[in-house]
Write a protein that holds these residues in place. Structure first.
Motif, PDB file in Angstrom:
ATOM      1  N   ASN A   1      78.399 -96.713  28.791  1.00  0.00           N
ATOM      2  CA  ASN A   1      78.388 -95.545  29.443  1.00  0.00           C
ATOM      3  C   ASN A   1      77.889 -94.258  28.569  1.00  0.00           C
ATOM      4  OD1 ASN A   1      79.693 -96.857  31.643  1.00  0.00           O
ATOM      5  ND2 ASN A   1      81.688 -96.295  30.856  1.00  0.00           N
ATOM      6  N   ILE A   2      77.293 -93.292  29.322  1.00  0.00           N
ATOM      7  CA  ILE A   2      76.559 -92.349  28.516  1.00  0.00           C
ATOM      8  C   ILE A   2      76.771 -90.946  29.226  1.00  0.00           C
ATOM      9  CG2 ILE A   2      74.459 -92.854  29.081  1.00  0.00           C
ATOM     10  CD1 ILE A   2      73.384 -91.635  26.480  1.00  0.00           C
ATOM     11  N   SER A   3      77.249 -89.829  28.416  1.00  0.00           N
ATOM     12  CA  SER A   3      77.161 -88.593  29.163  1.00  0.00           C
ATOM     13  C   SER A   3      77.075 -87.608  28.086  1.00  0.00           C
ATOM     14  CB  SER A   3      78.898 -88.484  29.783  1.00  0.00           C
ATOM     15  OG  SER A   3      79.647 -88.378  28.471  1.00  0.00           O
ATOM     16  N   MET A   4      76.593 -86.313  28.581  1.00  0.00           N
ATOM     17  CA  MET A   4      76.314 -85.240  27.805  1.00  0.00           C
ATOM     18  C   MET A   4      77.245 -84.148  28.599  1.00  0.00           C
ATOM     19  SD  MET A   4      72.442 -85.420  26.561  1.00  0.00           S
ATOM     20  CE  MET A   4      71.891 -86.632  27.796  1.00  0.00           C
ATOM     21  N   SER A   5      77.792 -83.080  27.718  1.00  0.00           N
ATOM     22  CA  SER A   5      78.629 -82.165  28.445  1.00  0.00           C
ATOM     23  C   SER A   5      78.535 -80.878  27.520  1.00  0.00           C
ATOM     24  CB  SER A   5      79.995 -82.834  28.625  1.00  0.00           C
ATOM     25  OG  SER A   5      80.608 -83.325  27.421  1.00  0.00           O
ATOM     26  N   ILE A   6      79.169 -79.813  28.165  1.00  0.00           N
ATOM     27  CA  ILE A   6      79.296 -78.527  27.403  1.00  0.00           C
ATOM     28  C   ILE A   6      80.782 -78.193  28.097  1.00  0.00           C
ATOM     29  CG2 ILE A   6      78.276 -77.389  29.168  1.00  0.00           C
ATOM     30  CD1 ILE A   6      77.837 -75.040  26.947  1.00  0.00           C
ATOM     31  N   GLY A   7      81.919 -78.109  26.811  1.00  0.00           N
ATOM     32  CA  GLY A   7      83.223 -78.062  27.235  1.00  0.00           C
ATOM     33  C   GLY A   7      83.515 -79.061  28.036  1.00  0.00           C
TER      34      GLY A   7
ATOM     35  N   THR B   1      79.560 -69.535  29.730  1.00  0.00           N
ATOM     36  CA  THR B   1      80.096 -69.673  28.390  1.00  0.00           C
ATOM     37  C   THR B   1      79.541 -68.173  27.530  1.00  0.00           C
ATOM     38  OG1 THR B   1      79.551 -71.013  26.332  1.00  0.00           O
ATOM     39  CG2 THR B   1      77.882 -70.709  27.606  1.00  0.00           C
ATOM     40  N   THR B   2      80.128 -68.072  26.267  1.00  0.00           N
ATOM     41  CA  THR B   2      79.897 -66.965  25.517  1.00  0.00           C
ATOM     42  C   THR B   2      79.600 -67.532  24.202  1.00  0.00           C
ATOM     43  OG1 THR B   2      80.940 -65.435  27.242  1.00  0.00           O
ATOM     44  CG2 THR B   2      80.550 -64.597  24.990  1.00  0.00           C
ATOM     45  N   GLY B   3      78.896 -67.044  23.449  1.00  0.00           N
ATOM     46  CA  GLY B   3      78.746 -67.221  21.900  1.00  0.00           C
ATOM     47  C   GLY B   3      77.882 -68.682  21.864  1.00  0.00           C
ATOM     48  N   ASP B   4      78.223 -69.291  20.633  1.00  0.00           N
ATOM     49  CA  ASP B   4      77.522 -70.604  20.490  1.00  0.00           C
ATOM     50  C   ASP B   4      77.835 -71.400  21.360  1.00  0.00           C
ATOM     51  OD1 ASP B   4      76.811 -69.279  18.141  1.00  0.00           O
ATOM     52  OD2 ASP B   4      78.125 -70.315  16.715  1.00  0.00           O
ATOM     53  N   GLN B   5      76.817 -72.251  21.569  1.00  0.00           N
ATOM     54  CA  GLN B   5      76.935 -73.473  22.621  1.00  0.00           C
ATOM     55  C   GLN B   5      77.085 -74.795  22.080  1.00  0.00           C
ATOM     56  OE1 GLN B   5      73.637 -72.996  25.273  1.00  0.00           O
ATOM     57  NE2 GLN B   5      73.915 -70.960  25.676  1.00  0.00           N
ATOM     58  N   MET B   6      78.156 -75.387  22.331  1.00  0.00           N
ATOM     59  CA  MET B   6      78.551 -76.637  21.741  1.00  0.00           C
ATOM     60  C   MET B   6      78.355 -77.802  22.676  1.00  0.00           C
ATOM     61  SD  MET B   6      81.462 -78.285  19.266  1.00  0.00           S
ATOM     62  CE  MET B   6      82.508 -78.634  20.185  1.00  0.00           C
ATOM     63  N   TYR B   7      77.297 -78.581  22.545  1.00  0.00           N
ATOM     64  CA  TYR B   7      77.181 -79.889  23.515  1.00  0.00           C
ATOM     65  C   TYR B   7      77.780 -81.140  22.720  1.00  0.00           C
ATOM     66  CZ  TYR B   7      74.319 -76.659  25.927  1.00  0.00           C
ATOM     67  OH  TYR B   7      73.797 -75.447  26.707  1.00  0.00           O
ATOM     68  N   GLN B   8      78.213 -82.179  23.641  1.00  0.00           N
ATOM     69  CA  GLN B   8      78.681 -83.459  23.348  1.00  0.00           C
ATOM     70  C   GLN B   8      77.791 -84.405  23.634  1.00  0.00           C
ATOM     71  OE1 GLN B   8      82.483 -85.347  24.219  1.00  0.00           O
ATOM     72  NE2 GLN B   8      83.024 -84.251  22.420  1.00  0.00           N
TER      73      GLN B   8
ATOM     74  N   LYS C   1      73.051 -71.865  18.154  1.00  0.00           N
ATOM     75  CA  LYS C   1      73.516 -70.465  17.912  1.00  0.00           C
ATOM     76  C   LYS C   1      73.255 -69.153  18.844  1.00  0.00           C
ATOM     77  CE  LYS C   1      75.517 -69.793  14.176  1.00  0.00           C
ATOM     78  NZ  LYS C   1      76.800 -69.888  13.977  1.00  0.00           N
ATOM     79  N   VAL C   2      74.167 -68.929  19.107  1.00  0.00           N
ATOM     80  CA  VAL C   2      74.028 -67.715  20.316  1.00  0.00           C
ATOM     81  C   VAL C   2      75.067 -66.452  20.044  1.00  0.00           C
ATOM     82  CG1 VAL C   2      74.041 -66.930  22.658  1.00  0.00           C
ATOM     83  CG2 VAL C   2      73.463 -69.327  22.187  1.00  0.00           C
ATOM     84  N   PRO C   3      74.441 -65.211  19.859  1.00  0.00           N
ATOM     85  CA  PRO C   3      75.483 -63.919  19.425  1.00  0.00           C
ATOM     86  C   PRO C   3      76.543 -63.980  20.519  1.00  0.00           C
ATOM     87  CG  PRO C   3      73.041 -63.486  19.270  1.00  0.00           C
ATOM     88  CD  PRO C   3      73.285 -64.650  19.811  1.00  0.00           C
ATOM     89  N   ALA C   4      77.670 -63.683  20.221  1.00  0.00           N
ATOM     90  CA  ALA C   4      78.529 -63.692  21.077  1.00  0.00           C
ATOM     91  C   ALA C   4      78.982 -62.094  21.638  1.00  0.00           C
ATOM     92  CB  ALA C   4      80.132 -64.015  20.554  1.00  0.00           C
ATOM     93  N   THR C   5      78.694 -61.368  21.126  1.00  0.00           N
ATOM     94  CA  THR C   5      78.673 -59.926  21.428  1.00  0.00           C
ATOM     95  C   THR C   5      77.175 -59.149  21.399  1.00  0.00           C
ATOM     96  OG1 THR C   5      79.070 -59.008  19.242  1.00  0.00           O
ATOM     97  CG2 THR C   5      80.977 -59.710  20.516  1.00  0.00           C
TER      98      THR C   5
END
Length: 466
Positions: free
Chosen positions: A261-267, A320-327, A347-351
């Motif tokens: 099984n394989i998946s990709m997600s954010i949060g 989402t806000t700020g850095d985006q972490m994918y898994q 990397k994404v600016p949060a403000t």
């Protein structure tokens, strides 16, 4: 004619019989079968020529009749012969090109392996670079070699997650080491068993001396059981920050066991989720791109769209806000003995920048400034200028300290809304908009030379004054 049809079925049918066996994963067998498959495929036209022209009596009689008829007209014969020569030349060139391409592909493999110097990994006759991945089932029948050309072994080692792998006797997590000629150490998994759980991970080979020697040569290999994530990367990140929304791709490459099984997600939001994948099956395989069939190396791709507030892929969206972490998550199926997880961060600016202010304006330009973010939070800024008529100018200012920009090419006496965004790998949130009106153009009768033009502006015309 019937005999010709029956005869040609043999090479044509043999081609696709060979195609079935190209799925054999053992390279020494697979390469031979693939060569003959390509050979019979490339020469199908030649076989048709043989069976329907050369070996066919009706075709030969017709050819002889044409030759006799053509001989009565020398010019006609010359033209026909020229066309025949051209066709023959084209066929010869085609055959030569096939041979040359095949030869180059073979020589490329030979020239790259083995290298003349430097430590390298070799398996099944192929050479591999530092950090390559090897499924435990693939090194059960054929050892993984670590080689240093031109050196003599003097205490070299393989060290795995569970410590030193013993050579020539014993094992560590069912991994055994054997010494070869010169500076050559090979490791393999005992054919009667599988890689131990504590032996799954990164292995270090040191040649020609032990790993404790600071002058030794070191190369790494990843040996794993079941399925593994070979890489999880971001592709096609935008370089032009003025294009909006932004689009890019996530690539997760799996290697090893064919059931998974394989998946990709954010949060907690899955952007892609494929279950019961079977790389051996036509009906149960998942929509990945096969990179290497013999090692079941398959790449899965998710297309991402970022609008400054939401990450979306198709109909799936996540704010989402700020850095985006994918898994990326890979689990062998159905037992789930090994679950692999790999993360990647964008990397994404949060403000947003603060204190956006008008500095200067003319009839066609606006200059604004703002308070820059910390250097760790921004690589540059993008200024957007819009009007009620949807006229827009976008300026990218590279560098964190560049916090003042002049926007050109605007319309006289027009109100614009100005915003600023910081960016790193992607754009961050926008500031609140400020409203700036470009200046008007003033004219007076004193500035007009009526003797050199046809227009005179009355000084009393109030419409020409601000």
């Amino acid at each position: 004619m019937v005999a010709s049809f029956i005869s040609i079925l043999i090479p044509f049918g043999l081609t696709w019989v060979l195609a079935i066996f190209t799925f054999i994963t053992k390279p020494s067998v697979s390469y031979v079968i693939q060569f003959f498959f390509c050979f019979f495929n490339a020469f199908q036209g030649f076989f048709i020529f043989l069976f329907f022209i050369v070996f066919n009596s009706e075709s030969r009689n017709a050819w002889n009749f044409c030759r006799e008829s053509v001989s009565k007209d020398k010019m006609q014969s010359t033209a026909t012969q020229a066309r025949t020569n051209i066709h023959a030349a084209m066929m010869a060139v085609s055959v030569l090109m096939v041979f040359v391409i095949w030869s180059l592909s073979v020589s490329e493999v030979i020239s790259q392996c083995p290298p003349s110097s430097g430590i390298y990994l070799r398996h099944n006759g192929n050479c591999y670079t530092n950090g390559s991945y090897f499924w435990d089932q693939s090194i059960r029948p054929t050892p993984l070699e670590c080689v240093l050309p031109g050196a003599t072994l003097n205490g070299g080692q393989w060290i795995g997650p569970n410590g030193v792998v013993p050579c020539d006797s014993g094992n560590n997590a069912n991994v055994q080491c054997n010494t070869g000629s010169g500076a050559n150490l090979s490791v393999h998994v005992n054919p009667s068993g599988y890689l131990g759980t504590d032996g799954d991970g990164q292995y270090m080979c040191c040649l020609p001396t032990a790993c404790s020697d600071p002058n030794t040569n070191i190369i790494f290999a990843n040996i794993f059981n079941f399925a593994e994530i070979k890489s999880f990367t971001v592709a096609d990140l935008p370089s032009d920050m003025t294009v909006y929304p932004q689009e890019y791709k996530l690539n997760c490459t799996k290697i090893g066991h064919w059931r998974y099984n394989i998946s990709m997600s954010i949060g907690s939001t899955a952007l892609a989720n494929y279950t019961n994948c079977d790389d051996r099956s036509i009906t149960d395989n998942c929509p990945g791109t096969v990179l290497v069939s013999s090692t079941h190396t398959v790449r899965y791709t998710v297309n991402i769209r970022w609008d400054g507030m939401n990450v979306s892929s198709g109909s799936i969206s996540q704010s989402t806000t700020g850095d985006q972490m994918y898994q990326c998550r890979v689990a062998d199926h159905p037992d789930g003995n090994e679950v692999r997880i790999r993360n990647v961060i964008i990397k994404v600016p949060a403000t947003a920048p603060s204190s956006l202010t008008e500095v200067n304006k003319t009839a066609t330009t606006i200059t604004v400034s703002w308070t820059a973010l910390d250097s760790s939070d921004a690589d540059g800024y993008v200024v957007n200028v819009t009007s009620d008529t949807d006229t827009m100018q976008t300026v990218q200012a590279e560098g964190n300290s560049n916090n003042i920009v002049t926007v050109n090419g605007l319309i006289v006496n027009t109100t614009y809304n100005v915003t600023v965004r910081a960016y790193q790998q992607l754009l961050g949130p926008a500031t609140s908009a400020i409203s700036v009106q470009t200046s008007s153009i003033y004219c007076s009768s004193e500035s007009i030379d009526s003797s050199r033009g046809t227009f005179v502006w009355p000084e009393t015309d109030s419409n020409m004054r601000a």
